[in-house]
Design an enzyme around this catalytic site. Structure first.
Site, PDB file in Angstrom:
ATOM      1  N   HIS A  22       0.925  -1.184  -0.084  1.00 44.19           N
ATOM      2  CA  HIS A  22      -0.015   0.098  -0.051  1.00 44.19           C
ATOM      3  C   HIS A  22       0.946   1.102  -0.022  1.00 44.19           C
ATOM      4  O   HIS A  22       0.718   2.116  -0.881  1.00 44.19           O
ATOM      5  CB  HIS A  22      -0.714  -0.068   1.245  1.00 44.19           C
ATOM      6  CG  HIS A  22      -1.839   1.134   1.343  1.00 44.19           C
ATOM      7  ND1 HIS A  22      -3.054   1.315   1.073  1.00 44.19           N
ATOM      8  CD2 HIS A  22      -1.363   2.394   1.942  1.00 44.19           C
ATOM      9  CE1 HIS A  22      -3.288   2.591   1.335  1.00 44.19           C
ATOM     10  NE2 HIS A  22      -2.605   3.244   2.024  1.00 44.19           N
ATOM     11  N   GLU A  23       1.684   1.475   0.996  1.00 41.77           N
ATOM     12  CA  GLU A  23       2.763   2.441   0.945  1.00 41.77           C
ATOM     13  C   GLU A  23       3.523   2.709  -0.378  1.00 41.77           C
ATOM     14  O   GLU A  23       4.055   3.578  -0.766  1.00 41.77           O
ATOM     15  CB  GLU A  23       3.562   2.568   2.107  1.00 41.77           C
ATOM     16  CG  GLU A  23       2.645   2.452   3.537  1.00 41.77           C
ATOM     17  CD  GLU A  23       1.695   3.598   3.541  1.00 41.77           C
ATOM     18  OE1 GLU A  23       2.383   4.594   3.159  1.00 41.77           O
ATOM     19  OE2 GLU A  23       0.803   3.564   4.359  1.00 41.77           O
ATOM     20  N   HIS A  79       2.079   4.485  -2.787  1.00 36.86           N
ATOM     21  CA  HIS A  79       2.128   6.088  -2.644  1.00 36.86           C
ATOM     22  C   HIS A  79       3.745   6.401  -3.064  1.00 36.86           C
ATOM     23  O   HIS A  79       3.913   7.598  -3.714  1.00 36.86           O
ATOM     24  CB  HIS A  79       1.891   6.432  -1.287  1.00 36.86           C
ATOM     25  CG  HIS A  79       0.401   6.435  -0.934  1.00 36.86           C
ATOM     26  ND1 HIS A  79      -0.667   6.655  -1.694  1.00 36.86           N
ATOM     27  CD2 HIS A  79      -0.071   5.821   0.278  1.00 36.86           C
ATOM     28  CE1 HIS A  79      -1.831   6.583  -0.710  1.00 36.86           C
ATOM     29  NE2 HIS A  79      -1.602   5.995   0.163  1.00 36.86           N
TER      30      HIS A  79
END
Length: 434
Positions: A23-24, A27
């Site tokens: 998920h990170e 980003h």
């Protein structure tokens, strides 16, 4: 405590950390592509357990394995009209003071020469891509886990293969027993010589592709002689079987009795049946619908969690489960009597569901969720498009700092919900048996 239970918890937590890490990364990668300076990439919260700096970014793992973050410089713009080289007077008012203190914190990592590397100065569509990258990774992971489950492992199904648990006698529906007793009539299957492991493939020339096909053909035939095609040890065999008529529970409503239906007397074998790639899409669609319904009804669901936590009411199987509860379920799965294949399937299914829920929840257009930043990016894009069409001056960057009081209120609600879920998962957990 069963050691497999502990292993199950650890395996689920590792899967969760893997999901958070990706998920990170969702980003991090677009942020770096668009030139935003990222100072930290961290998995977990709390004190740092391990970290290493590579280039301008510190990569690390925190001791509390729930959540994660990347730190991008300049998430909020400075106050309009500020001269960064001068000290300004303190703001008045509780909310204004809060907003300005957060603005100051957002500028702490901004160095000389970073003007074009701060997040808030990026194009609106770049901000949307950066913030959408995290939830997108969770949605991709949910699809990947679902594909592994359906295509690689399969879903539980009943195959038209004679089960070793099959009784050799006819037990009337009215008698509540599972074992044969002296004097019981042999089933047609036993009389014809069917054995455990025999794969039924045809019925009077009609193909049997599934257990439902076999049940439908047998019941609709009634009593009488039939040709049953089977495969035994790889060899096709045709058996002459004489079905009998029996009263059996209705397939749709077990409390209803169907009179004088055909009866063979075999049980199916439970197998993991692999699905096609196309069925993954349908599976994801159904799971997405359930997740969306749960998010929409979250206030009502959380009221149920409160009742379960403090009044001892039974947990709703369709209600939310926290990380603690899911970890306990992971332990329960591994310590259960399921086959190894079934255990892996349930764990993969659990991770698929959590990633889908994580991705969809983060898309709610409220700060501090990713969806709040995405909404801000789209709003900025609409303002700029409107200004261009109407030939007005280009508007300034959307200042999400103005909604910080609402952001903190949402964050507080989320913290209360998380705490309530943790407590409920400890005192009244949702288990696989209910």
């Amino acid at each position: 405590m069963n050691w497999l239970y502990v292993v199950g918890i650890v395996v689920f937590l590792l899967g969760l950390m893997f999901s958070i890490a990706l998920h990170e990364i969702g980003h991090l990668v677009p942020a770096k592509i668009f030139g935003v300076r990222v100072t930290q990439y961290m998995i977990g919260w709390g004190p740092t357990a391990w970290s290493r700096r590579k280039g301008e970014t510190e990569y690390g793992i925190k001791w509390i394995p729930f959540g994660g973050y990347i730190r991008m410089i300049g998430m909020l713009p400075p106050r309009p009209g500020d001269d960064p080289t001068k000290v300004r007077s303190n703001a008045t008012g509780p909310f204004q003071g809060l907003i300005e203190s957060v603005r100051d914190a957002a500028q702490e990592d901004v160095l000389p020469g970073d003007d074009d590397r701060v997040f808030h100065r990026k194009k609106w569509w770049q901000k949307v891509i950066i913030m959408f990258g995290g939830p997108l990774m969770n949605l991709v992971l949910a699809f990947a886990f679902s594909a592994i489950l359906l295509v690689g492992i399969g879903l539980p199904a009943e195959a038209p293969i004679v089960s070793p648990a099959t009784n050799t006698c006819v037990i009337p529906t009215s008698e509540q027993r599972a074992a044969c007793k002296p004097g019981d009539q042999l089933t047609p299957a036993a009389q014809a010589g069917l054995k455990p492991g025999d794969h039924m493939v045809s019925f009077n020339g009609a193909t049997i592709g599934s257990w439902n096909d076999a049940v439908r053909l047998i019941r609709s035939h009634g009593s009488g002689s039939v040709k049953l095609g089977i495969v035994r040890d790889g060899r096709p065999i045709a058996l002459d079987v004489t079905l009998i008529a029996q009263d059996r529970p209705n397939l749709e409503n077990p409390e209803k009795i169907d009179k004088n239906v055909g009866f063979l007397g075999v049980l199916p074998t439970k197998v993991m049946e692999r699905q096609s790639v196309g069925q993954v899409i349908g599976y994801m669609g159904a799971m997405t619908g359930r997740a969306a319904g749960s998010i929409f009804n979250l206030p009502e669901k959380m009221a149920g969690i409160w009742q379960a936590a403090f009044s001892g009411e039974e947990r709703d199987p369709e209600g939310p489960v926290g990380v603690v509860g899911a970890g306990r379920m992971g332990g329960e799965i591994l310590a259960s009597d399921l086959s190894n294949e079934e255990k892996i399937a349930v764990l993969v299914s659990l991770l698929a569901g959590f990633n889908l829920a994580m991705g969809m929840f983060n898309l709610i257009p409220l700060l501090p969720l990713d969806g709040g930043h995405i909404a801000g990016g789209f709003w900025e894009g609409l303002k700029r498009a409107y200004a261009k069409v109407t030939r007005r001056p280009e508007p300034k960057y959307v200042d999400i700092a103005k909604v910080l009081p609402l952001t903190y209120a949402v964050a507080l609600v989320m913290m209360v919900m998380t705490g309530l879920l943790v407590y409920a998962d400890l005192v009244n957990p949702l288990t696989l048996t209910r």
